[in-house]
Design an enzyme around this catalytic site. Structure first.
Site, PDB file in Angstrom:
ATOM      1  N   HIS A  33      33.090 -14.914  61.173  1.00 14.81           N
ATOM      2  CA  HIS A  33      31.796 -15.451  60.723  1.00 14.81           C
ATOM      3  C   HIS A  33      31.932 -16.853  60.118  1.00 14.81           C
ATOM      4  O   HIS A  33      31.120 -17.235  59.274  1.00 14.81           O
ATOM      5  CB  HIS A  33      31.103 -14.505  59.721  1.00 14.81           C
ATOM      6  CG  HIS A  33      30.402 -13.362  60.397  1.00 14.81           C
ATOM      7  ND1 HIS A  33      29.204 -13.502  61.036  1.00 14.81           N
ATOM      8  CD2 HIS A  33      30.777 -12.066  60.555  1.00 14.81           C
ATOM      9  CE1 HIS A  33      28.846 -12.327  61.550  1.00 14.81           C
ATOM     10  NE2 HIS A  33      29.784 -11.444  61.287  1.00 14.81           N
ATOM     11  N   ASP A  35      32.858 -19.425  62.438  1.00 16.71           N
ATOM     12  CA  ASP A  35      32.769 -20.398  63.555  1.00 16.71           C
ATOM     13  C   ASP A  35      31.465 -21.188  63.471  1.00 16.71           C
ATOM     14  O   ASP A  35      31.410 -22.337  63.900  1.00 16.71           O
ATOM     15  CB  ASP A  35      32.966 -19.735  64.929  1.00 16.71           C
ATOM     16  CG  ASP A  35      31.969 -18.637  65.262  1.00 16.71           C
ATOM     17  OD1 ASP A  35      31.268 -18.141  64.357  1.00 16.71           O
ATOM     18  OD2 ASP A  35      31.899 -18.265  66.455  1.00 16.71           O
ATOM     19  N   ALA A 119      31.456  -3.422  71.078  1.00 17.37           N
ATOM     20  CA  ALA A 119      32.665  -3.085  70.326  1.00 17.37           C
ATOM     21  C   ALA A 119      33.216  -4.281  69.565  1.00 17.37           C
ATOM     22  O   ALA A 119      34.307  -4.227  69.016  1.00 17.37           O
ATOM     23  CB  ALA A 119      33.728  -2.531  71.270  1.00 17.37           C
ATOM     24  N   SER A 123      31.654  -8.717  74.977  1.00 14.35           N
ATOM     25  CA  SER A 123      31.331  -8.527  76.396  1.00 14.35           C
ATOM     26  C   SER A 123      30.274  -9.553  76.814  1.00 14.35           C
ATOM     27  O   SER A 123      30.251 -10.002  77.961  1.00 14.35           O
ATOM     28  CB  SER A 123      30.813  -7.109  76.635  1.00 14.35           C
ATOM     29  OG  SER A 123      29.794  -6.795  75.716  1.00 14.35           O
ATOM     30  N   ASP A 168      33.571 -17.086  70.773  1.00 12.99           N
ATOM     31  CA  ASP A 168      33.756 -16.114  71.859  1.00 12.99           C
ATOM     32  C   ASP A 168      33.866 -16.790  73.217  1.00 12.99           C
ATOM     33  O   ASP A 168      34.709 -16.447  74.038  1.00 12.99           O
ATOM     34  CB  ASP A 168      32.586 -15.122  71.882  1.00 12.99           C
ATOM     35  CG  ASP A 168      32.434 -14.382  70.565  1.00 12.99           C
ATOM     36  OD1 ASP A 168      33.297 -14.554  69.687  1.00 12.99           O
ATOM     37  OD2 ASP A 168      31.452 -13.651  70.417  1.00 12.99           O
TER      38      ASP A 168
HETATM   39  C1  GLA Z   1      30.144 -12.783  67.101  1.00 14.30           C
HETATM   40  C2  GLA Z   1      29.712 -14.190  67.468  1.00 14.30           C
HETATM   41  C3  GLA Z   1      30.796 -15.224  67.123  1.00 14.30           C
HETATM   42  C4  GLA Z   1      31.296 -15.040  65.701  1.00 14.30           C
HETATM   43  C5  GLA Z   1      31.599 -13.575  65.405  1.00 14.30           C
HETATM   44  C6  GLA Z   1      31.959 -13.359  63.961  1.00 14.30           C
HETATM   45  O1  GLA Z   1      31.198 -12.385  67.909  1.00 14.30           O
HETATM   46  O2  GLA Z   1      29.426 -14.278  68.836  1.00 14.30           O
HETATM   47  O3  GLA Z   1      30.311 -16.521  67.331  1.00 14.30           O
HETATM   48  O4  GLA Z   1      30.400 -15.581  64.782  1.00 14.30           O
HETATM   49  O5  GLA Z   1      30.518 -12.726  65.738  1.00 14.30           O
HETATM   50  O6  GLA Z   1      33.099 -14.051  63.641  1.00 14.30           O
END
Ligand code: GLA
Length: 384
Positions: A33, A35, A119, A123, A168
């Site tokens: 959390h 990014d 999860a 995905s 991600d």
């Molecule tokens: C999700 C979001 C990411 C990131 C995470 C928490 O996966 O897509 O951008 O913020 O939550 O780190």
């Protein structure tokens, strides 16, 4: 699901010869959390992901078939608008391509995978990056991987409407086998850190409680951090990003921030520091110290950022009972999904079994366990 099954489904549905692609989900060692809060993250691409079979169809229609859901969807390329459901992850990508005035024609696409949905392994990014990568190859759009990562992020902002960070998509497209990426989310500078944990393995335990970032909790956290940051900027001189703020400074301004935004900002500033320390520890093979930081991250995500749930907290508490687990925390967005655990190789399977048995007794849910393997980022599977 496998690339072969996806190719077979394509043959059955469309009868032409497609090109095949694999787009991975991601893990994240630490940096959760942050990014979207000026931080650093440490993700890698996994060997679980989504396969795509794609071929042009000489029309102006995109035909999709989700092999996992056994559902089809078709749309003319001239009327791409958001709908309710899984289609948004694909339509958002087409919309981004069109916004850049890049030319694509109609195509047929079958996709499906083995990355567990909800999860915390993203995905959604695997789907977005997989389609974008395939379109880039097939229609020769000449997009760089990092550009595709920001386009896929934008696609998720505008169609499903979740204001995710870049982690991600970056991990899915830029991953490298046996490595994680230390990514500076402000500048997108990055470097690969070899993932050699010596006598330890990374193991995911899936609560099987499905999270959905689209519930609004995610966007709400982002909003709270923005508000907190704006307040801190009025209180502290020369602050340009969360990176310029120390946790002690946040503590000093608790009253002005208000309880909720105080907790969010405290977590963010602590996690930014933790991730920087963690990168040094990983390079120095200090696994035990690294694991301690993972536990601290969980504590922060649970108590301050409030994105855990009782099932995730239970798994982390169980992990603490076993000497061979030296780090454990929730991974990804939270509210369900997986914990990531740093476990001694010699008995991880046995320990995971004990934890899943305790979990079953407590919640009557069969948790799933996966040993993490990293993979290369989104790529074409040449030769089928
Ligand atoms: C999700 C979001 C990411 C990131 C995470 C928490 O996966 O897509 O951008 O913020 O939550 O780190």
């Amino acid at each position: 699901m496998s690339s072969i099954k996806i190719a077979e489904k394509f043959a059955e549905k469309f009868g032409t010869t497609p090109r095949l692609f694999f787009s991975p989900g991601r893990i994240n060692l630490i940096g959760e959390h942050i990014d979207y809060n000026d931080g650093y993250v440490m993700p890698g691409a996994t060997d679980k992901g989504i396969w795509f079979a794609v071929a042009p169809n000489a029309t102006d229609t995109a035909n999709f078939y989700s092999a996992d859901l056994n559902e089809a969807y078709s749309t003319p390329l001239t009327t791409i608008t958001p709908v309710e459901g899984w289609q948004n992850y694909l339509l958002g990508v087409i919309d981004q391509v069109q916004k850049r005035e890049l030319t694509i024609q109609g195509f047929d696409c079958v996709f499906g995978g083995n990355v567990p949905i909800g999860a915390g392994m993203s995905s959604s990014a695997a789907v977005e990056c997989g389609l974008l990568f395939a379109l880039n190859e097939i229609f020769e759009l000449q997009l760089q991987r990092t550009t595709m990562a920001t386009m896929a992020q934008k696609a998720e902002h505008t169609f499903p409407g979740v204001k995710v960070g870049i982690m991600d998509m970056f991990a899915s497209l830029m991953g490298k086998q046996n490595n994680v990426i230390l990514l500076d989310c402000m500048t997108l500078d990055y470097r690969y850190l070899p993932l050699d944990l010596e006598e330890y393995s990374l193991v995911l335990i899936n609560t099987k409680v499905k999270h959905s970032l689209a519930t609004g909790e995610y966007n709400q956290r982002r909003q709270q951090c923005q508000e907190g940051f704006a307040k801190l900027q009025t209180l502290l001189p020369n602050v340009k990003s969360f990176r310029d703020i120390k946790p002690e400074e946040v503590e000093k301004h608790k009253a002005e921030l208000g309880d909720v935004n105080y907790k969010r900002c405290l977590y963010v500033t602590q996690e930014i520091e933790r991730t920087q320390k963690a990168a040094v520890l990983l390079e120095d093979n200090e696994q035990e110290a690294f694991g301690k930081l993972m536990f601290q991250t969980h504590e922060g995500l649970s108590q301050l950022y409030e994105v855990s749930c009782k099932e995730l907290d239970f798994l982390v508490e169980q992990a603490k009972k076993h000497a061979s687990i030296i780090g454990s925390r929730l991974m990804g967005g939270g509210f369900g999904g997986c914990t990531i655990n740093l476990v001694h190789k010699k008995d991880w399977a046995e320990v995971a079994e004990k934890i899943t048995t305790a979990y079953k007794q407590e919640f009557d849910i069969d948790a799933e366990v996966y040993e993490v393997a990293t993979s290369d980022g989104t790529h074409e599977i040449v030769g089928g």
